[in-house]
Design a protein around this motif. Structure first.
Motif, PDB file in Angstrom:
ATOM      1  N   LYS A 229      31.874  79.573  15.341  1.00  0.00           N
ATOM      2  CA  LYS A 229      33.024  78.735  15.041  1.00  0.00           C
ATOM      3  C   LYS A 229      33.976  78.769  16.234  1.00  0.00           C
ATOM      4  N   VAL A 230      33.494  79.326  17.347  1.00  0.00           N
ATOM      5  CA  VAL A 230      34.361  79.558  18.494  1.00  0.00           C
ATOM      6  C   VAL A 230      34.984  78.260  19.008  1.00  0.00           C
ATOM      7  N   LEU A 231      34.215  77.171  19.104  1.00  0.00           N
ATOM      8  CA  LEU A 231      34.771  75.914  19.610  1.00  0.00           C
ATOM      9  C   LEU A 231      35.847  75.358  18.677  1.00  0.00           C
ATOM     10  N   LYS A 232      35.655  75.537  17.394  1.00  0.00           N
ATOM     11  CA  LYS A 232      36.675  75.103  16.428  1.00  0.00           C
ATOM     12  C   LYS A 232      37.936  75.956  16.604  1.00  0.00           C
TER      13      LYS A 232
ATOM     14  N   SER B  13      28.515  81.940  23.772  1.00  0.00           N
ATOM     15  CA  SER B  13      29.404  81.200  22.870  1.00  0.00           C
ATOM     16  C   SER B  13      30.866  81.533  23.163  1.00  0.00           C
ATOM     17  N   LEU B  14      31.153  82.777  23.508  1.00  0.00           N
ATOM     18  CA  LEU B  14      32.514  83.151  23.880  1.00  0.00           C
ATOM     19  C   LEU B  14      32.957  82.390  25.124  1.00  0.00           C
ATOM     20  N   LYS B  15      32.077  82.335  26.117  1.00  0.00           N
ATOM     21  CA  LYS B  15      32.424  81.640  27.356  1.00  0.00           C
ATOM     22  C   LYS B  15      32.701  80.159  27.101  1.00  0.00           C
ATOM     23  N   LYS B  16      31.888  79.526  26.273  1.00  0.00           N
ATOM     24  CA  LYS B  16      32.108  78.105  25.949  1.00  0.00           C
ATOM     25  C   LYS B  16      33.462  77.907  25.275  1.00  0.00           C
TER      26      LYS B  16
ATOM     27  N   ALA C  57      35.535  86.875  28.765  1.00  0.00           N
ATOM     28  CA  ALA C  57      34.432  86.988  27.794  1.00  0.00           C
ATOM     29  C   ALA C  57      33.891  88.410  27.761  1.00  0.00           C
ATOM     30  N   ARG C  58      33.821  89.050  28.916  1.00  0.00           N
ATOM     31  CA  ARG C  58      33.357  90.445  28.959  1.00  0.00           C
ATOM     32  C   ARG C  58      34.338  91.376  28.248  1.00  0.00           C
TER      33      ARG C  58
END
Length: 186
Positions: free
Chosen positions: A65-68, A122-125, A144-145
Protein backbone atom coordinates in the motif's frame (compact mmCIF):
# COMPACT_ATOMS: atom_id res chain seq x y z
CA UNK A 1 -15.00 -26.20 2.63
CA UNK A 2 -11.63 -25.31 1.10
CA UNK A 3 -10.91 -25.96 -2.55
CA UNK A 4 -7.97 -28.23 -3.35
CA UNK A 5 -5.59 -25.38 -4.27
CA UNK A 6 -6.33 -23.57 -1.03
CA UNK A 7 -5.84 -26.84 0.85
CA UNK A 8 -2.45 -27.36 -0.82
CA UNK A 9 -1.36 -23.77 -0.17
CA UNK A 10 -2.33 -24.00 3.51
CA UNK A 11 -0.49 -27.31 3.94
CA UNK A 12 2.55 -26.08 2.03
CA UNK A 13 2.79 -22.87 4.07
CA UNK A 14 2.60 -24.88 7.28
CA UNK A 15 5.41 -27.22 6.17
CA UNK A 16 7.58 -24.49 4.64
CA UNK A 17 7.30 -22.29 7.75
CA UNK A 18 8.56 -25.20 9.86
CA UNK A 19 11.20 -26.54 7.47
CA UNK A 20 11.81 -23.96 4.73
CA UNK A 21 12.89 -25.41 1.40
CA UNK A 22 13.90 -28.58 3.27
CA UNK A 23 10.26 -29.57 3.61
CA UNK A 24 9.35 -32.47 1.35
CA UNK A 25 6.43 -32.87 -1.03
CA UNK A 26 5.47 -35.93 0.99
CA UNK A 27 5.14 -33.75 4.10
CA UNK A 28 3.20 -31.11 2.17
CA UNK A 29 0.84 -33.73 0.74
CA UNK A 30 0.20 -35.19 4.20
CA UNK A 31 -0.37 -31.74 5.77
CA UNK A 32 -2.66 -30.71 2.89
CA UNK A 33 -4.57 -33.99 2.91
CA UNK A 34 -3.89 -34.71 -0.77
CA UNK A 35 -1.99 -37.37 -2.66
CA UNK A 36 1.65 -36.58 -3.45
CA UNK A 37 0.91 -37.28 -7.12
CA UNK A 38 -1.56 -34.36 -7.05
CA UNK A 39 1.28 -32.02 -6.09
CA UNK A 40 3.47 -33.33 -8.91
CA UNK A 41 0.67 -33.02 -11.45
CA UNK A 42 -0.01 -29.43 -10.49
CA UNK A 43 3.48 -28.13 -9.73
CA UNK A 44 5.94 -30.72 -11.19
CA UNK A 45 8.67 -29.94 -8.63
CA UNK A 46 8.93 -28.95 -4.99
CA UNK A 47 10.65 -25.73 -6.09
CA UNK A 48 7.70 -24.81 -8.34
CA UNK A 49 5.31 -25.54 -5.49
CA UNK A 50 7.37 -23.39 -3.10
CA UNK A 51 7.60 -20.49 -5.58
CA UNK A 52 3.89 -20.65 -6.46
CA UNK A 53 2.77 -20.78 -2.83
CA UNK A 54 5.13 -18.09 -1.58
CA UNK A 55 4.40 -15.78 -4.51
CA UNK A 56 0.67 -16.17 -3.80
CA UNK A 57 1.18 -15.33 -0.12
CA UNK A 58 3.42 -12.35 -0.86
CA UNK A 59 0.90 -10.92 -3.30
CA UNK A 60 -1.97 -11.52 -0.89
CA UNK A 61 -0.40 -10.53 2.44
CA UNK A 62 2.40 -8.19 1.46
CA UNK A 63 0.69 -6.35 -1.37
CA UNK A 64 2.14 -2.95 -0.99
CA UNK A 65 0.00 0.00 0.00
CA UNK A 66 3.15 2.11 -0.10
CA UNK A 67 2.17 4.10 -3.22
CA UNK A 68 -1.21 4.91 -1.70
CA UNK A 69 0.47 5.95 1.55
CA UNK A 70 3.03 8.01 -0.44
CA UNK A 71 0.28 10.43 -1.49
CA UNK A 72 0.38 11.89 2.03
CA UNK A 73 1.76 15.45 1.85
CA UNK A 74 3.23 15.51 5.36
CA UNK A 75 6.53 13.59 5.17
CA UNK A 76 6.57 12.67 8.85
CA UNK A 77 3.04 11.29 8.64
CA UNK A 78 3.95 9.47 5.42
CA UNK A 79 6.93 7.78 7.11
CA UNK A 80 4.89 6.96 10.21
CA UNK A 81 2.17 5.33 8.11
CA UNK A 82 4.69 3.23 6.16
CA UNK A 83 6.42 2.12 9.35
CA UNK A 84 3.15 1.21 11.05
CA UNK A 85 1.76 -0.60 8.01
CA UNK A 86 4.88 -2.66 7.29
CA UNK A 87 5.56 -3.53 10.94
CA UNK A 88 1.94 -4.62 11.34
CA UNK A 89 2.12 -6.92 8.31
CA UNK A 90 5.55 -8.29 9.20
CA UNK A 91 4.61 -9.01 12.81
CA UNK A 92 1.31 -10.67 11.85
CA UNK A 93 3.27 -12.99 9.52
CA UNK A 94 6.31 -13.36 11.75
CA UNK A 95 7.03 -17.08 11.23
CA UNK A 96 6.62 -16.90 7.46
CA UNK A 97 8.82 -13.80 7.24
CA UNK A 98 11.58 -15.39 9.35
CA UNK A 99 11.55 -18.46 7.10
CA UNK A 100 11.74 -16.29 3.96
CA UNK A 101 14.62 -14.27 5.41
CA UNK A 102 16.44 -17.47 6.28
CA UNK A 103 15.93 -18.91 2.80
CA UNK A 104 16.97 -15.59 1.27
CA UNK A 105 20.22 -15.55 3.25
CA UNK A 106 20.91 -19.10 2.03
CA UNK A 107 20.43 -17.88 -1.55
CA UNK A 108 17.43 -20.15 -2.13
CA UNK A 109 14.96 -17.51 -3.34
CA UNK A 110 14.47 -16.03 -6.78
CA UNK A 111 13.84 -12.30 -7.17
CA UNK A 112 10.13 -13.05 -7.62
CA UNK A 113 9.86 -14.28 -4.03
CA UNK A 114 12.84 -12.63 -2.37
CA UNK A 115 11.14 -10.86 0.54
CA UNK A 116 13.94 -8.41 1.36
CA UNK A 117 14.10 -7.37 -2.32
CA UNK A 118 10.31 -7.02 -2.52
CA UNK A 119 10.20 -4.87 0.63
CA UNK A 120 13.17 -2.75 -0.43
CA UNK A 121 11.96 -2.12 -3.99
CA UNK A 122 8.41 -1.22 -2.87
CA UNK A 123 9.82 1.18 -0.28
CA UNK A 124 12.00 2.85 -2.89
CA UNK A 125 9.04 3.28 -5.27
CA UNK A 126 6.95 4.84 -2.51
CA UNK A 127 9.75 7.14 -1.38
CA UNK A 128 10.50 8.23 -4.96
CA UNK A 129 6.84 8.96 -5.57
CA UNK A 130 6.43 10.94 -2.33
CA UNK A 131 9.55 13.07 -2.70
CA UNK A 132 9.01 13.71 -6.43
CA UNK A 133 5.52 15.00 -5.63
CA UNK A 134 7.07 17.33 -3.05
CA UNK A 135 9.91 18.37 -5.38
CA UNK A 136 12.52 17.31 -2.83
CA UNK A 137 15.91 15.79 -3.61
CA UNK A 138 16.41 12.91 -1.16
CA UNK A 139 18.81 9.95 -1.19
CA UNK A 140 16.05 7.37 -1.75
CA UNK A 141 18.34 4.36 -1.42
CA UNK A 142 19.65 5.55 1.95
CA UNK A 143 16.15 6.33 3.21
CA UNK A 144 14.83 2.93 2.09
CA UNK A 145 17.74 1.23 3.85
CA UNK A 146 16.94 3.10 7.05
CA UNK A 147 13.34 1.92 6.86
CA UNK A 148 14.50 -1.61 6.04
CA UNK A 149 16.72 -1.52 9.12
CA UNK A 150 13.75 -0.60 11.28
CA UNK A 151 11.75 -3.51 9.90
CA UNK A 152 14.58 -6.02 10.28
CA UNK A 153 15.24 -4.91 13.84
CA UNK A 154 11.67 -5.80 14.79
CA UNK A 155 12.03 -9.22 13.17
CA UNK A 156 15.46 -10.19 14.41
CA UNK A 157 16.07 -8.41 17.70
CA UNK A 158 14.10 -9.48 20.77
CA UNK A 159 10.95 -7.51 21.57
CA UNK A 160 8.84 -7.55 24.71
CA UNK A 161 5.73 -7.82 22.56
CA UNK A 162 5.00 -8.22 18.85
CA UNK A 163 4.18 -4.93 17.12
CA UNK A 164 0.69 -6.05 16.11
CA UNK A 165 -0.15 -6.84 19.77
CA UNK A 166 0.70 -3.32 20.98
CA UNK A 167 -2.00 -0.70 21.53
CA UNK A 168 -2.72 1.70 18.69
CA UNK A 169 -1.09 4.51 20.66
CA UNK A 170 2.05 2.43 21.36
CA UNK A 171 2.33 1.63 17.62
CA UNK A 172 1.92 5.32 16.70
CA UNK A 173 4.57 6.33 19.26
CA UNK A 174 7.07 3.80 17.87
CA UNK A 175 6.34 4.85 14.28
CA UNK A 176 6.72 8.53 15.21
CA UNK A 177 10.10 7.94 16.90
CA UNK A 178 11.45 6.13 13.85
CA UNK A 179 9.96 8.66 11.43
CA UNK A 180 11.58 11.57 13.32
CA UNK A 181 14.90 9.73 13.34
CA UNK A 182 14.77 9.17 9.57
CA UNK A 183 13.63 12.75 8.94
CA UNK A 184 16.64 14.07 10.82
CA UNK A 185 18.96 12.45 8.24
CA UNK A 186 17.27 13.68 5.04
Amino acid sequence: MMDKTEQIFKGAISVFIKKGMQGTTQEVAKEAGVAEVTLYRRYSTKENLFITVIKHVLEKKFESKVLKIAKEDDTELFLMNIIEDRLEILSKNYELVRMLLSESLRGNLTDKINLPEIIFSSLKKGLEYHFERKGQQVDIDFCARQLGGVFLSYLILPNDQQFNKLTIQERRDIAKKHAKSILSTI
